[in-house]
Design a protein around this motif. Structure first.
Motif, PDB file in Angstrom:
ATOM      1  N   SER A 174       0.746  -1.218  -0.024  1.00 12.85           N
ATOM      2  CA  SER A 174       0.105  -0.017   0.140  1.00 12.85           C
ATOM      3  C   SER A 174       1.001   1.270   0.043  1.00 12.85           C
ATOM      4  N   GLU A 175       1.996   1.181   0.730  1.00  9.26           N
ATOM      5  CA  GLU A 175       2.703   2.383   0.921  1.00  9.26           C
ATOM      6  C   GLU A 175       3.290   2.544  -0.409  1.00  9.26           C
ATOM      7  N   ARG A 189       2.450   1.599  -3.453  1.00  9.93           N
ATOM      8  CA  ARG A 189       1.437   2.356  -4.395  1.00  9.93           C
ATOM      9  C   ARG A 189       1.256   3.700  -4.264  1.00  9.93           C
ATOM     10  N   ASN A 190       1.009   4.116  -2.880  1.00 16.03           N
ATOM     11  CA  ASN A 190       0.777   5.437  -2.427  1.00 16.03           C
ATOM     12  C   ASN A 190       1.993   6.397  -2.750  1.00 16.03           C
TER      13      ASN A 190
END
Ligand SMILES: Nc1ncnc2c1ncn2[C@@H]1O[C@H](COP(=O)(O)OP(=O)(O)OP(=O)(O)O)[C@@H](O)[C@H]1O
Ligand SMILES: [Mg+2]
Lengths: 405, 233
Positions: free
Chosen positions: B78-79, B81-82
């Motif tokens: 997630s990190e 992608r973010n």
């Protein structure tokens, strides 16, 4: 912190938000009202009786033969019953604890607009203190010489000195000593002097539940007539009451021309009074619990529906960097916002309901602690209700954004 | 900057195993504009999902900015992608409840930036796509092309390492597609790497480099030859 997007989201889903809020508010209103009423009721009927009710027996005889001498019969009754070894003491009384019904107003002055205080008068002899095991708080106990005895028609005089209960003294005189004060047992008539204060005991349902359970007066007088005979209260050796009851009844049947109208262990009287209220309160609680479960399931359903509808949006958030915990937090926070609003409205509803009820019943149902506990319970149920659909939302794969558009 | 070594992706269902990608070796350098083409079902979206850390894979290694993405935790992905990737989707995927400003804000919030910095970045990104004046509008109040430009603003606001676009013009008419493409080229010319899946040969040809996927296998063609291949295809 991340509250703004949640509010923006709710703004676009007003109907759903309103639905949740109404549901929570309604549940909170009903739940806390009934919990308040139930706990108040249970609390009031669960107060100590102040007497050893397990070891007290009451007998209420009644004459059907007009030719009998009630006074003589009473003298015989008391003597005979005290002869039973396990009977410790006995006293005649016009009222019985838990069921005393002869409620009166007592006054501190005789003026037209003097305020009356509800109470129950126990007319009895000096043995009542020992029978009920009351303790002396202030002043002195009544003695045999204080007791006015006689047939009603031939005994116009009344006892001019009384004892009052601790709660009664507090209500009438606050922190001042009650001893030596004059009170009126009827407006503008019947003044009596307080000579002693005794420990509280439960009077009866007429006064219970209004903070007046313990308001009573003991007046040392025993008056009788053929159609107005006292009851008898007997204290027996601890644990013997059940076995003894028949023997006691037998003794009372030795007197001719009458029957025993009622005989009961005070432990039963207490239970009888308590059970009715207890089960009603319990019914309230159970219904509330059912409502709570339905609300919880409703919230779960609504949230699950939301999650299904917003799969793509949730996936998008995940793709853009939301962790699973962020998604969980989103739904939990959103729900908390709605819960908070619902609770505030619900508390307002509760306040108005309990206010109305309190007015009607002359009894205070409000209890901040119970209200807060109910709110907390509802909150916890809400979190649980949202938790599972939120968990499902968090498990939506970010890859759905590129698949099956 | 982006390197795949021997990456395979197999989808398993009860009945079949689909080899969506087979032993992909690939290196994309900073600043490139790469188009990805291939027949339907060939594995383009799968490639993009792996490149974008939207899906995990079991075989091979994928180095993003020097870091091996393989086997990282869900939170870590997630990190990544973010912070490193900007996404542009065929169906825009704006959040319908949020005004444009807040749509662009979504990835920045997950990054935990200060409100001030977020505001600056959002305004700058919306200016870049020419929609600064409509910040408070909801997505439904915009045309498709405009919505895609908002999505682009959202993708670039965080200054990602590269943009991943899956058929960014697939839902747009040719004029709007043209505008979106020009915007992407403009963004690329300022240094942002772009990887774009497309069906449109003309658009594919405008990229520096074309990657073709057939049945899960990648053939990599530099700009010079790409044109010929596409023309003859
Ligand atoms: N979740 C999945 N489970 C099983 N098989 C899948 C899954 N996703 C994709 N596939 C299969 O993997 C292969 C590659 O699919 P992919 O979506 O990458 O193709 P594509 O090149 O993007 O096609 P299109 O041009 O139609 O979008 C296809 O055979 C597809 O059916
Ligand atoms: Mg595809």
């Amino acid at each position: 912190m991340d509250i703004k997007p949640i509010f923006l989201g709710l703004k676009q889903n007003k109907f759903m938000a309103m639905l949740m809020i109404i549901q929570i508010a309604f549940t909170m209103g009903v739940l806390s009202s009934s919990v308040l009423v139930a706990t108040t009721t249970l609390q009031e009927w669960n107060v100590p009786s102040g007497i050893p009710h397990n070891d007290i027996v009451r007998i209420s005889p009644e004459f059907f033969d007009d030719n009998q001498d009630v006074g003589q019969a009473m003298f015989n009754d008391l003597k005979r019953v005290k002869d039973i070894p396990a009977v410790i003491n006995a006293a005649p009384s016009n009222a019985v604890p838990f069921t005393a019904e002869n409620m009166i107003d007592v006054y501190l002055a005789t003026e037209e607009d003097a305020q009356g205080f509800k109470t129950v008068v126990f007319e009895s002899d000096e043995q009542i203190i020992d029978v009920l095991q009351l303790s002396l708080i202030d002043g002195r106990l009544i003695t045999a010489s204080d007791v006015v005895k006689g047939e009603i028609d031939s005994t116009p005089q009344s006892a001019s000195e009384v004892m009052i209960s601790q709660d009664m003294a507090k209500v009438l005189f606050g922190d001042d000593s009650a001893i030596g004060k004059t009170i009126w047992l009827a407006k503008s008539a019947d003044p009596v002097k307080v000579i002693g204060v005794y420990s509280n005991f439960m009077t009866g349902e007429r006064l219970n539940g209004r903070g007046k359970s313990y308001h009573s007066i003991i007046r040392p007088q025993v008056k009788w007539s053929l159609n107005q005979q006292p009851h008898y209260l007997m204290r027996v050796e601890p644990g013997t009451a059940v076995a003894l009851l028949e023997d006691i009844i037998d003794v009372f049947y030795l007197e001719r021309g009458r029957y025993i109208n009622s005989s009961e262990l005070l432990k039963r009287t207490q239970k009888r009074m308590y059970d009715g209220r207890g089960s009603r309160a319990l019914t309230f609680l159970v219904l509330s619990l059912v409502l709570l479960i339905i609300t919880g399931l409703g919230i779960t359903g609504l949230t699950a529906f939301q999650v299904t509808q917003k799969r793509k949006q949730i996936g998008t958030r995940r793709a853009l960097g939301a962790k699973k915990s962020d998604i969980m937090r989103y739904f939990l926070t959103e729900n908390s916002v709605l819960t908070l609003i619902g609770l505030v409205i619900g508390v307002a509803v509760t306040l108005s309901i309990t206010f109305e009820l309190s007015e009607q019943a002359g009894q205070n149902f409000f209890n901040l602690g119970v209200l807060l506990m109910t709110a907390l319970l509802l909150w916890v149920v809400n979190i649980l209700a949202v938790w599972f659909p939120a968990k499902r939302a968090a498990n939506i794969a970010p890859a759905i954004v590129t698949r099956g558009a | 900057m982006l390197r795949m070594e021997n990456v395979s992706k197999i989808y398993r269902t009860e009945l079949v195993e689909t080899h969506a990608l087979r032993k992909v070796d690939l290196h994309i350098k900073s600043g490139e504009f790469v188009s990805v083409t291939g027949p339907s079902g060939s594995g383009k979206t799968t490639f993009l999902n792996l490149a974008g850390a939207l899906e995990t894979f079991e075989e091979g290694d994928y180095f993003l900015d020097g870091q091996n993405v393989k086997g990282l935790s869900d939170d870590k992905l997630s990190e990544i992608r973010n912070q490193k990737i900007g996404f542009i989707f065929q169906s825009f995927n704006l959040l319908p409840d949020l005004p444009l400003f807040d749509n662009v804000d979504v990835p920045l919030r997950y990054r935990g930036m200060s409100a001030k910095e977020r505001k600056e970045r959002i305004e700058h990104a919306l200016e870049t796509v020419g929609l600064a004046s409509r910040m408070q509008h909801l997505p439904t109040q915009l045309s498709g092309g405009q919505q895609q430009r908002v999505a682009i603003a959202r993708a670039i606001a965080g200054d990602p390492l590269f943009l991943l676009a899956d058929e960014p013009t697939g839902n747009l008419d040719s004029l709007m597609a043209q505008q979106v493409m020009e915007l992407l080229e403009d963004i690329n010319s300022k240094g942002t790497t772009i990887i774009m899946v497309t069906h449109d040969d003309q658009l594919a040809r405008r990229a520096h480099r074309n990657i073709q996927i057939f049945d899960g296998q990648v053939s990599d063609i530099e700009k010079s030859v790409a044109d010929d291949v596409i023309r003859s295809a």
